[in-house]
Design a protein around this motif. Structure first.
Motif, PDB file in Angstrom:
ATOM      1  N   ARG A  43       0.863  -1.201   0.008  1.00  0.00           N
ATOM      2  CA  ARG A  43      -0.018  -0.003   0.001  1.00  0.00           C
ATOM      3  C   ARG A  43       0.736   1.165  -0.019  1.00  0.00           C
ATOM      4  NH1 ARG A  43      -5.115   0.306   0.583  1.00  0.00           N
ATOM      5  NH2 ARG A  43      -5.135  -1.867   1.183  1.00  0.00           N
ATOM      6  N   LYS A  45       1.022   5.255   0.545  1.00  0.00           N
ATOM      7  CA  LYS A  45       0.231   6.435   1.102  1.00  0.00           C
ATOM      8  C   LYS A  45       0.911   7.946   0.569  1.00  0.00           C
ATOM      9  CE  LYS A  45       0.960   3.988   5.535  1.00  0.00           C
ATOM     10  NZ  LYS A  45       1.491   3.980   7.073  1.00  0.00           N
ATOM     11  N   LEU A  63      -7.085   8.124  -6.639  1.00  0.00           N
ATOM     12  CA  LEU A  63      -7.734   6.934  -6.153  1.00  0.00           C
ATOM     13  C   LEU A  63      -8.526   6.226  -7.023  1.00  0.00           C
ATOM     14  CD1 LEU A  63      -8.585   8.351  -2.465  1.00  0.00           C
ATOM     15  CD2 LEU A  63      -6.582   7.235  -3.224  1.00  0.00           C
ATOM     16  N   GLU A  67      -5.134   1.173  -7.320  1.00  0.00           N
ATOM     17  CA  GLU A  67      -5.286   0.123  -6.357  1.00  0.00           C
ATOM     18  C   GLU A  67      -4.199   0.352  -5.218  1.00  0.00           C
ATOM     19  OE1 GLU A  67      -7.163  -3.739  -7.455  1.00  0.00           O
ATOM     20  OE2 GLU A  67      -5.529  -3.551  -8.987  1.00  0.00           O
ATOM     21  N   ASN A  68      -4.351  -0.062  -3.977  1.00  0.00           N
ATOM     22  CA  ASN A  68      -3.462   0.019  -3.178  1.00  0.00           C
ATOM     23  C   ASN A  68      -2.893   1.442  -2.453  1.00  0.00           C
ATOM     24  OD1 ASN A  68      -4.132  -2.695  -2.235  1.00  0.00           O
ATOM     25  ND2 ASN A  68      -2.796  -3.306  -3.766  1.00  0.00           N
ATOM     26  N   GLU A  70      -3.828   5.197  -0.550  1.00  0.00           N
ATOM     27  CA  GLU A  70      -4.589   5.997   0.490  1.00  0.00           C
ATOM     28  C   GLU A  70      -3.974   7.324   0.556  1.00  0.00           C
ATOM     29  OE1 GLU A  70      -5.827   2.100   3.433  1.00  0.00           O
ATOM     30  OE2 GLU A  70      -4.145   3.669   4.022  1.00  0.00           O
ATOM     31  N   VAL A  72      -3.364  10.161   3.358  1.00  0.00           N
ATOM     32  CA  VAL A  72      -3.304  10.062   4.693  1.00  0.00           C
ATOM     33  C   VAL A  72      -2.950  11.059   5.411  1.00  0.00           C
ATOM     34  CG1 VAL A  72      -2.718   7.575   4.683  1.00  0.00           C
ATOM     35  CG2 VAL A  72      -1.071   9.243   4.686  1.00  0.00           C
ATOM     36  N   GLU A 120     -16.198   3.304  -2.343  1.00  0.00           N
ATOM     37  CA  GLU A 120     -14.839   2.769  -2.182  1.00  0.00           C
ATOM     38  C   GLU A 120     -13.706   4.039  -1.799  1.00  0.00           C
ATOM     39  OE1 GLU A 120     -10.920   1.129  -4.530  1.00  0.00           O
ATOM     40  OE2 GLU A 120     -12.906   1.081  -5.419  1.00  0.00           O
ATOM     41  N   LYS A 123     -13.470   6.009   1.851  1.00  0.00           N
ATOM     42  CA  LYS A 123     -12.732   4.764   2.753  1.00  0.00           C
ATOM     43  C   LYS A 123     -11.104   4.797   2.608  1.00  0.00           C
ATOM     44  CE  LYS A 123     -16.596   1.454   2.836  1.00  0.00           C
ATOM     45  NZ  LYS A 123     -16.992   0.115   2.271  1.00  0.00           N
ATOM     46  N   ARG A 124     -10.749   5.186   1.505  1.00  0.00           N
ATOM     47  CA  ARG A 124      -9.194   5.210   1.405  1.00  0.00           C
ATOM     48  C   ARG A 124      -8.802   6.855   1.619  1.00  0.00           C
ATOM     49  NH1 ARG A 124      -9.191   3.023  -4.704  1.00  0.00           N
ATOM     50  NH2 ARG A 124      -6.657   3.437  -4.462  1.00  0.00           N
ATOM     51  N   ILE A 125      -9.573   7.585   2.031  1.00  0.00           N
ATOM     52  CA  ILE A 125      -9.165   8.978   2.719  1.00  0.00           C
ATOM     53  C   ILE A 125      -9.163   8.927   3.911  1.00  0.00           C
ATOM     54  CG2 ILE A 125      -9.667  11.521   2.679  1.00  0.00           C
ATOM     55  CD1 ILE A 125     -11.215  10.882  -0.034  1.00  0.00           C
ATOM     56  N   LYS A 126      -7.689   8.612   4.602  1.00  0.00           N
ATOM     57  CA  LYS A 126      -7.643   8.281   6.065  1.00  0.00           C
ATOM     58  C   LYS A 126      -6.934   9.367   6.695  1.00  0.00           C
ATOM     59  CE  LYS A 126      -7.976   3.500   5.435  1.00  0.00           C
ATOM     60  NZ  LYS A 126      -7.464   2.127   5.631  1.00  0.00           N
TER      61      LYS A 126
END
Length: 448
Positions: A43, A45, A63, A67-68, A70, A72, A120, A123-126
């Protein structure tokens, strides 16, 4: 500017546009894996510096196509803008921007649906509270955090400073165009590009036409002689004005106001020829395989009112660039009131025919494709991409045209590469006093 720098730029010029613009021909081998934490399918970042409209769209582009990965961390001068960007990125309509695009998922072609994007992407925005950085040093905090990719989407005046810091930290970079607003800054960017190349860092620059099939096909045909020798080029960016704020909040100091109204101020945006017309001039340099050697330009502000809302940029500029082989590029950009004639594109005329290019595309968005190429380059399962020098040369070409228009003088490439013009303030603060300068007047404005 020292002669060795000039010769370095001249030496790489043709290689920049013919070699790098094609996104590479072969995959590369990662020699130093510790520089690429996301090698393979681990993954990755990413962190965003500059959370305005273009920055948040870049997050969706990244995004959606990969894939994989994020996001952050985020950084911005203004907390309200950062928090507003996070809210937009939770909006199903906003994140469904690329519905219908075909991407790779688990090694197979996959057509994105609006429903899956809406489910989706958020969820990938952390970005937790500890990784929401604000202030003039926010970019330093983001770069020092645990990110593999730094996305730079602030006003372009800051690009050299931010890019240099990201490269020094050995981060891969997506940076929006242009890459600076003055010659001193662009040379600083060029120095950082050379280091990024040595480190095999991936650099994608927001010159998305290089990832648009229609443009790539046209350039392949031109370079393969389909229209004969290029004899003349015409470039147009005739559009409406870009105004971010209509009124000033009385609580905003001068520097804060100019940042919130950044497109109206030369030190932040570079004027239209640099910030917007870049795309057309970059495409012309791509067609020619290098930058012009001189330019004569004329322009001014005929309708923009003389107040701080409209700042000190021109509303029209025409330029006559000349390349080393004698070919001329006739360039025109303007930002007149909406409802008037508009045109964006290029015409390349050859001895056997002509090609006309436009920014419209079929299929996947090139904005998304550039991020797909970014991630494949980082992971080593696609061609190595570093478009830094290419974007720097096109930015410097635009600045050369602007300075000719402002001064009323012919400006050569050697002159712009030696210019001492540095537009960046020496101090920063939300309440810092800054005058609202008038648009430059040829005959009074001095090129340095």
């Amino acid at each position: 500017m020292e002669s060795n720098v000039e010769s370095n730029v001249s030496e790489i010029s043709r290689r920049s546009f013919l070699g790098r613009s094609a996104v590479g021909a072969t995959a590369f081998t990662i020699i130093e894996p510790h520089l690429v934490r996301g090698a393979g399918k681990e993954r990755l970042k990413a962190g965003l510096v500059g959370s305005g409209g273009r920055g948040t769209q870049a997050v969706v582009d990244l995004l959606s196509g990969t894939e994989n990965v994020e996001v952050v961390a985020m950084a911005d001068l203004f907390e309200d803008q950062l928090e507003g960007a996070l809210r937009r990125l939770q909006d199903p309509k906003y994140v469904a921007l690329h519905a219908g695009s075909t991407v790779e998922r688990d090694g197979k072609p996959h057509v994105l649906t609006a429903e899956e994007l809406a489910a989706e992407l958020p969820k990938r925005i952390k970005v937790d509270a500890e990784h929401r950085f604000t202030g003039f040093d926010a970019y330093k905090k983001l770069i020092a955090s645990d990110v593999d990719i730094v996305m730079l989407a602030t006003p372009p005046g800051y690009r050299p400073m931010h890019f240099e810091a990201a490269v020094e930290a050995r981060k891969h970079v997506f940076c929006e165009k242009p890459v600076g607003t003055d010659p001193v800054g662009v040379r600083r960017f060029m120095d950082a590009v050379r280091k990024s190349e040595q480190l095999k860092l991936t650099v994608v620059t927001g010159a998305q036409r290089h990832f648009q099939n229609e443009y790539r096909d046209a350039m392949d045909q031109i370079h393969n002689g389909a229209i004969g020798d290029v004899a003349a080029i015409y470039a147009y960016y005739l559009a409406g004005p870009v105004l971010r704020q209509q009124t000033r909040n009385p609580k905003w100091g001068d520097m804060e106001w100019q940042h919130r109204q950044w497109y109206s101020y030369v030190w932040l945006c570079g004027d239209q020829i640099v910030e917007q017309h870049f795309h057309n001039i970059d495409a012309c340099n791509w067609a020619m395989g290098g930058h012009p050697v001189k330019v004569v330009a004329s322009g001014g502000a005929v309708w923009r009112p003389r107040n701080e809302i409209y700042g000190n940029i021109y509303d029209h500029l025409t330029s006559d660039f000349e390349y080393a082989n004698g070919v001329h590029l006739s360039s025109a950009c303007r930002q007149y009131p909406r409802g008037l004639y508009e045109r964006v594109g290029e015409v390349i005329v050859g001895t056997k025919g002509r090609r006309e290019t436009v920014r419209l595309w079929k299929g996947n968005s090139p904005y998304m494709e550039e991020h797909i190429a970014l991630i494949k380059s980082i992971r080593g399962d696609g061609p190595y991409v570093n478009h830094g020098m290419m974007a720097a040369e096109s930015t410097m070409t635009c600045i050369m045209g602007r300075e000719s228009g402002y001064s009323g003088q012919e400006i050569t490439w050697d002159q712009i590469m030696a210019s001492k013009l540095d537009l960046m303030p020496k101090a920063f603060g939300y309440d810092l006093k800054m005058e609202a300068p008038a648009p430059p007047i040829p005959g009074q404005y001095k090129f340095v």
